[in-house]
Design a protein around this motif. Structure first.
Motif, PDB file in Angstrom:
ATOM      1  N   VAL A  67       0.850  -1.182   0.000  1.00 39.35           N
ATOM      2  CA  VAL A  67       0.000   0.000   0.000  1.00 39.35           C
ATOM      3  C   VAL A  67       0.890   1.238   0.000  1.00 39.35           C
ATOM      4  N   THR A  68       0.529   2.225  -0.815  1.00 40.68           N
ATOM      5  CA  THR A  68       1.237   3.501  -0.854  1.00 40.68           C
ATOM      6  C   THR A  68       0.328   4.564  -0.272  1.00 40.68           C
ATOM      7  N   LEU A  69       0.796   5.233   0.781  1.00 43.61           N
ATOM      8  CA  LEU A  69      -0.019   6.219   1.485  1.00 43.61           C
ATOM      9  C   LEU A  69       0.729   7.524   1.676  1.00 43.61           C
ATOM     10  N   SER A  70      -0.034   8.598   1.791  1.00 45.74           N
ATOM     11  CA  SER A  70       0.501   9.894   2.169  1.00 45.74           C
ATOM     12  C   SER A  70       0.462   9.973   3.695  1.00 45.74           C
ATOM     13  N   LEU A  71       1.512  10.510   4.297  1.00 47.61           N
ATOM     14  CA  LEU A  71       1.552  10.605   5.759  1.00 47.61           C
ATOM     15  C   LEU A  71       0.942  11.889   6.293  1.00 47.61           C
ATOM     16  N   ASN A  72       0.838  12.903   5.451  1.00 50.87           N
ATOM     17  CA  ASN A  72       0.332  14.188   5.910  1.00 50.87           C
ATOM     18  C   ASN A  72      -0.433  14.845   4.769  1.00 50.87           C
ATOM     19  N   LYS A  73      -1.682  15.195   5.026  1.00 53.79           N
ATOM     20  CA  LYS A  73      -2.522  15.746   3.957  1.00 53.79           C
ATOM     21  C   LYS A  73      -2.032  17.085   3.435  1.00 53.79           C
ATOM     22  N   ASP A  74      -1.226  17.804   4.205  1.00 53.34           N
ATOM     23  CA  ASP A  74      -0.768  19.127   3.803  1.00 53.34           C
ATOM     24  C   ASP A  74       0.603  19.127   3.134  1.00 53.34           C
ATOM     25  N   ARG A  75       1.202  17.956   2.991  1.00 56.32           N
ATOM     26  CA  ARG A  75       2.547  17.885   2.404  1.00 56.32           C
ATOM     27  C   ARG A  75       2.601  16.798   1.353  1.00 56.32           C
ATOM     28  N   TYR A  76       3.526  16.961   0.425  1.00 54.23           N
ATOM     29  CA  TYR A  76       3.715  15.962  -0.620  1.00 54.23           C
ATOM     30  C   TYR A  76       4.617  14.858  -0.089  1.00 54.23           C
TER      31      TYR A  76
END
Length: 167
Positions: free
Chosen positions: A53-62
């Motif tokens: 699974v590939t996830l973003s750790l923070n909605k405000d950062r790339y």
């Protein structure tokens, strides 16, 4: 044709609660023979993922992190990732990086080892993980130290503590 429902012409982002991380196809598959823990609102808090699974750790950062299939992936009730196992060696920023990261070309990023568990805070910063390679760090007194490769390290705003050496 690219205008049917499987190839939409325009992308419409979903409205999600804070930090709700999803792969690009919109869901995470969990192992069918393992226990999955749910929050009262029906979202998953903890389970064994069935595929990488590939996830973003923070909605405000790339930035995205790959988590290994067949391992536990955990979330806080607020929706952010709290625990997982890295699928590949990954550069991430640990807690306290602004104060303690030694001046280097990586702007506070440290390389963490694949196949090892890692824990995150609500900002997507590493709380604990296994280092892939040695990393320069400043202790509480401002002295530069080297955190060794293969060390399991706990990071705080006050510094870093080597928990143990991994093989």
């Amino acid at each position: 044709e690219t205008t049917d429902m499987f190839f939409p012409r325009f992308f419409h982002p979903w409205g999600m609660r804070y930090g709700a991380p999803f792969p690009t196809y919109g869901h995470i598959r969990y192992a069918g023979d393992r226990l999955v823990v749910f929050a009262t609102d029906g979202t998953v808090l903890k389970g064994v993922i069935d595929e990488k699974v590939t996830l973003s750790l923070n909605k405000d950062r790339y930035g995205f992190v790959d988590f290994k299939s067949g391992t536990i992936l955990s979330f806080a009730e607020a929706g952010y990732v709290t625990h997982g196992t890295l699928a590949s060696d990954t550069y991430l920023r640990p807690t306290g990086w602004q104060e303690h990261a030694s001046k280097n070309k990586f702007a506070g990023f440290i390389r963490f080892k694949s196949g090892k568990t890692i824990d995150f805070n609500d900002k997507g910063e590493v709380i604990s993980g296994t280092l892939k390679e040695p990393a320069l760090w400043q202790d509480a007194n401002g002295a530069q130290i080297t955190l060794p490769a293969k060390a399991i390290v706990r990071f705080t705003d006050k510094g870093a503590e080597i928990i143990k050496m991994d093989n």
